[in-house]
Design an enzyme around this catalytic site. Sequence first.
Site, PDB file in Angstrom:
ATOM      1  CG  ASN A 137      -2.482  -0.612   0.577  1.00 39.06           C
ATOM      2  OD1 ASN A 137      -2.563  -0.730   0.187  1.00 39.06           O
ATOM      3  ND2 ASN A 137      -2.490  -1.713   1.604  1.00 39.06           N
TER       4      ASN A 137
ATOM      5  CG  MET B  52       0.501  -5.172  10.928  1.00 40.50           C
ATOM      6  SD  MET B  52      -1.855  -5.363  10.872  1.00 40.50           S
ATOM      7  CE  MET B  52      -1.562  -5.750   9.146  1.00 40.50           C
TER       8      MET B  52
ATOM      9  CB  ILE C  82      -2.874  -1.460  19.623  1.00 42.20           C
ATOM     10  CG1 ILE C  82      -3.851  -2.876  19.110  1.00 42.20           C
ATOM     11  CG2 ILE C  82      -4.065  -0.822  20.732  1.00 42.20           C
ATOM     12  CD1 ILE C  82      -4.517  -2.775  18.066  1.00 42.20           C
TER      13      ILE C  82
ATOM     14  CG  ASN D 244      -6.781   1.237   9.124  1.00 34.95           C
ATOM     15  OD1 ASN D 244      -5.392   1.177   9.207  1.00 34.95           O
ATOM     16  ND2 ASN D 244      -7.384   0.511   9.470  1.00 34.95           N
TER      17      ASN D 244
ATOM     18  CG  HIS E 266     -10.343  -3.573   8.330  1.00 34.16           C
ATOM     19  ND1 HIS E 266      -9.629  -3.682   8.951  1.00 34.16           N
ATOM     20  CD2 HIS E 266     -10.969  -3.797   7.662  1.00 34.16           C
ATOM     21  CE1 HIS E 266      -9.702  -5.054   8.804  1.00 34.16           C
ATOM     22  NE2 HIS E 266     -10.925  -5.408   8.858  1.00 34.16           N
TER      23      HIS E 266
END
Length: 208
Positions: A15, A92, A94, A109, A111
């Site tokens: 990405n 990845m 948190i 983000n 997803h």
Amino acid sequence: MTKNIAVLVSGGGTNLQALIDAQDRGEIIGGQITAVISSASDAYALERAQKAGIPGYVLARADYPSTQAMTQALVEKLRQLDIQLVVMAGFMTIVTGELFQAYENAVLNIHPSLIPSFCGKGCYGLHVHEKALAYGVKLSGATVHFVTEECDAGPIVLQKAVEVLPDDTPEVLQRRIMEQCEWKILPQAVSLFCQDRLKVEGRTVRVL
Ligand code: GAR
């Protein structure tokens, strides 16, 4: 004024590559990727950044006593680098609320599903596609959304769907969704943000 973009990565960085390629084609209007920040020192994404002449930084959770301390260091780094848009592209790790307080409606983000399906805690990477196949959905896709404290629940910016085919494996479905959805809508959303064309109204994002 051109917005400085930081891309947060953890792995292969396809990405990130889609963003770099879009930038090279002049498709990121009003923005420039000025930093790539990786949660892992061996992420291939860092090599992609280096090849494109973009400074890369490593910010690993293990180097900090808590997730909060790591997030504070991240915010400090983003401020130091004068970043206006943060893009999570396969990131990845948190993070805690400090990031969204500092960058309200300025963290995007990607997803790999049509949110609100197959998302939330523990639903990332290949797991998403395993779940979609196990459920038997006929369509899946990708979502770009603003990041808020609740995992994968922020206002949706863009979505794109593809068909799920009878013989799909998680890997085959993942590849189709990357190629036909993720690598297209992420650069589009970033460009819209950089042109000040995204207006958040509650849960809804209006594209101006
Ligand atoms: C992408 O499919 C991205 O959508 C997904 O991880 C992959 C990273 O690939 N992200 C998530 O699952 C976030 N919950 P990349 O490093 O090649 O861009």
